[in-house]
Enzyme design. Structure first.
Site, PDB file in Angstrom:
ATOM      1  N   ARG A 261      33.286 -12.813 -19.171  1.00 38.11           N
ATOM      2  CA  ARG A 261      33.575 -14.082 -19.863  1.00 38.11           C
ATOM      3  C   ARG A 261      33.840 -14.257 -21.319  1.00 38.11           C
ATOM      4  O   ARG A 261      33.158 -13.295 -21.951  1.00 38.11           O
ATOM      5  CB  ARG A 261      32.585 -15.025 -19.698  1.00 38.11           C
ATOM      6  CG  ARG A 261      32.258 -15.542 -18.044  1.00 38.11           C
ATOM      7  CD  ARG A 261      31.316 -16.478 -18.160  1.00 38.11           C
ATOM      8  NE  ARG A 261      30.698 -16.686 -16.644  1.00 38.11           N
ATOM      9  CZ  ARG A 261      29.751 -17.244 -16.140  1.00 38.11           C
ATOM     10  NH1 ARG A 261      29.089 -18.139 -16.905  1.00 38.11           N
ATOM     11  NH2 ARG A 261      29.450 -17.460 -14.908  1.00 38.11           N
ATOM     12  N   ARG A 276      24.049 -13.962 -24.082  1.00 39.95           N
ATOM     13  CA  ARG A 276      25.384 -14.394 -23.949  1.00 39.95           C
ATOM     14  C   ARG A 276      26.197 -13.274 -24.226  1.00 39.95           C
ATOM     15  O   ARG A 276      26.619 -13.315 -25.355  1.00 39.95           O
ATOM     16  CB  ARG A 276      25.683 -15.475 -24.943  1.00 39.95           C
ATOM     17  CG  ARG A 276      26.821 -16.514 -24.460  1.00 39.95           C
ATOM     18  CD  ARG A 276      26.935 -17.658 -25.375  1.00 39.95           C
ATOM     19  NE  ARG A 276      25.848 -18.424 -25.505  1.00 39.95           N
ATOM     20  CZ  ARG A 276      25.870 -19.591 -24.553  1.00 39.95           C
ATOM     21  NH1 ARG A 276      26.712 -19.778 -23.570  1.00 39.95           N
ATOM     22  NH2 ARG A 276      24.692 -20.292 -24.730  1.00 39.95           N
ATOM     23  N   GLU A 348      18.361 -21.202 -19.358  1.00 42.54           N
ATOM     24  CA  GLU A 348      19.103 -21.306 -17.765  1.00 42.54           C
ATOM     25  C   GLU A 348      19.221 -19.906 -17.583  1.00 42.54           C
ATOM     26  O   GLU A 348      19.438 -18.746 -18.202  1.00 42.54           O
ATOM     27  CB  GLU A 348      20.417 -21.598 -17.870  1.00 42.54           C
ATOM     28  CG  GLU A 348      21.228 -21.734 -16.710  1.00 42.54           C
ATOM     29  CD  GLU A 348      22.618 -21.935 -17.041  1.00 42.54           C
ATOM     30  OE1 GLU A 348      23.398 -21.487 -16.000  1.00 42.54           O
ATOM     31  OE2 GLU A 348      23.128 -22.639 -17.842  1.00 42.54           O
ATOM     32  N   SER A 351      22.279 -21.341 -12.228  1.00 46.82           N
ATOM     33  CA  SER A 351      22.883 -22.615 -11.942  1.00 46.82           C
ATOM     34  C   SER A 351      23.238 -22.935 -10.575  1.00 46.82           C
ATOM     35  O   SER A 351      23.964 -22.205 -10.092  1.00 46.82           O
ATOM     36  CB  SER A 351      23.885 -22.818 -12.927  1.00 46.82           C
ATOM     37  OG  SER A 351      24.412 -24.407 -12.969  1.00 46.82           O
ATOM     38  N   ARG A 393      19.831 -11.899 -17.995  1.00 46.05           N
ATOM     39  CA  ARG A 393      18.704 -12.824 -18.611  1.00 46.05           C
ATOM     40  C   ARG A 393      17.211 -12.750 -17.812  1.00 46.05           C
ATOM     41  O   ARG A 393      16.261 -12.996 -18.383  1.00 46.05           O
ATOM     42  CB  ARG A 393      19.214 -14.076 -18.437  1.00 46.05           C
ATOM     43  CG  ARG A 393      20.574 -14.460 -19.118  1.00 46.05           C
ATOM     44  CD  ARG A 393      20.843 -16.032 -18.915  1.00 46.05           C
ATOM     45  NE  ARG A 393      22.119 -16.176 -19.854  1.00 46.05           N
ATOM     46  CZ  ARG A 393      22.377 -17.555 -20.099  1.00 46.05           C
ATOM     47  NH1 ARG A 393      21.733 -18.452 -20.047  1.00 46.05           N
ATOM     48  NH2 ARG A 393      23.457 -17.524 -21.022  1.00 46.05           N
TER      49      ARG A 393
END
Length: 428
Positions: A261, A276, A348, A351, A393
């Site tokens: 990403r 991130r 987070e 999801s 994460r």
């Protein structure tokens, strides 16, 4: 994408249902194009009807050995008019489709009201946060001290927002991937898939990444292919343009893949560490279900993602996202947030969403009830997905929650068999 007939007949209702969620949609232009399309379709049908009648008249004149040159010339001109009108209709439909593809999914009735993350509602918590006597170290500080994380070399060979994991860091990441896949396949009944990491424009459009999120995607220069931002894309597109049998549902897939990403909208956020990155590993869960099953499946899928954190004995909470904080394609979403000690807060890590028929309509994925059932026509299946989990994460959570005063990190008991019996990560 929404059916063009629905857009024409129920545009006002759809706009009301979306509320602020549809603020970026060009509703006025959409309505005009929908009306233009209807007018043009009527015009084309009328011209085609005239062409059929005129062609029949010409044929009859020829059978009667009558002169038909003028009529044939008129039919040729009519045919040219039809081609012109059809071309204009295709252009209108293309513009209409382009805007329709940017309309988000309608939230489920149970989704909380609100526009910001602060409006999300906590559903439950599991475990408790560890207590520390000594100052809490961040995961990047721990990783660099242990010699298992290297950000400087990653920047030199790529750029910022990349990382190199070495030694026990690389082994920890690999152990987590294997642990997650084993739990989901052996205990939860998912079928493991190893899909392509490059997909085409249609696949990205089917799951809702295109056209809205193109700036967040890595695209090949010489081919019409994209690096996947998540395994959700290839897993959902496994059944693109297919009709599934009722007996096959629900279908559950899991996959480990690297994900890519640009993080175009995250300037200044989480610039240090593993939270991130442009490239990260993730284990994904995707489900295809009948509409009446899908919300039960959402609860099931979420519990499967939670079970990984429970097995690793990591403190977390589940929140129901409000309408304004929910993803473009989702009808309802639960976020699972793990405790990060250095930030004294939850972040987070998964999801889990039900997209209802939103993705299936874009990718034309249907299911058909058993023969003999009343109204046994095919209809769009419901798709769901969730991270099970984001591996990087999870590494963050383990390093920070299991850190020791001497700078070492305890390996969770569930992972020790996957790390050759290693109980503690020390500097090598």
């Amino acid at each position: 994408m929404y059916d063009l007939r629905v857009l024409r007949e129920n545009l006002s209702d759809l706009r009301d249902q979306l509320g602020p969620r549809g603020k970026d949609v060009a509703w006025g232009e959409l309505q005009k194009l929908a009306e233009d399309r209807r007018t043009q379709m009527t015009q084309v049908e009328e011209l085609r009807h005239q062409l059929r009648r005129g062609s029949e008249d010409v044929a009859q004149r020829k059978r009667n050995n009558e002169q038909a040159d003028d009529e044939m010339a008129a039919m040729k001109a009519l045919g040219e008019s039809i081609k012109h009108c059809e071309q204009r209709l295709r252009s209108t439909e293309a513009q209409l489709t382009s805007i329709a593809l940017q309309i988000p999914n309608v939230p489920h009735a149970s989704v909380p009201e609100g526009q910001r993350a602060e409006d999300n509602i906590e559903v439950r918590r599991w475990g408790s946060a560890p207590s520390f006597q000594d100052p809490i170290r961040s995961h990047w500080d721990l990783g660099e001290r242990l010699g298992i994380l290297d950000f400087d070399r990653a920047v030199r060979m790529a750029k910022a927002r990349f990382a190199v994991l070495t030694g026990m860091g690389a082994r920890l990441e690999r152990a987590l991937i294997n642990y997650m896949l084993d739990v989901h396949t052996t205990h939860h009944g998912y079928r493991e898939v190893l899909p392509p990491l490059l997909v085409n424009h249609s696949a990205m459009t089917g799951t809702g990444q295109l056209p809205k999120f193109e700036e967040d995607l890595f695209r090949l220069r010489d081919d019409e292919l994209f690096l996947i931002p998540t395994a959700e894309v290839p897993l959902t597109n496994l059944h693109r343009e297919e009709t599934l049998a009722e007996d096959a549902l629900p279908i559950r897939y899991t996959s480990y893949t690297p994900c890519f990403r640009r993080e175009a909208g995250s300037y200044g956020k989480d610039t240090r560490g593993l939270i991130r990155l442009h490239q990260f590993n993730k284990v994904e869960l995707v489900t295809f279900a009948k509409p009446e099953q899908s919300y039960e499946e959402l609860e099931r899928l979420t519990s499967h993602a939670e079970s990984i954190l429970q097995g690793l004995e990591l403190h977390y909470r589940v929140v129901a996202l409000c309408k304004g904080d929910m993803g473009f394609s989702a009808a309802k979403t639960y976020d699972i947030e793990v405790w990060v000690p250095s930030q004294q807060g939850f972040r987070e890590i998964s999801s889990c969403s039900n997209f209802e028929a939103f993705q299936a309509r874009r990718a034309n994925i249907r299911w058909r009830p058993k023969i003999g059932k009343k109204d046994a026509k095919s209809e769009f299946v419901h798709t769901l997905n969730g991270s099970g989990l984001a591996v990087g994460r999870t590494v963050v959570a383990i390093l920070e929650n299991y850190q020791q005063p001497d700078g070492t990190v305890i390996v969770p008991k569930a992972l020790q068999p996957y790390m050759g019996g290693t109980q503690k990560i020390e500097r090598s």
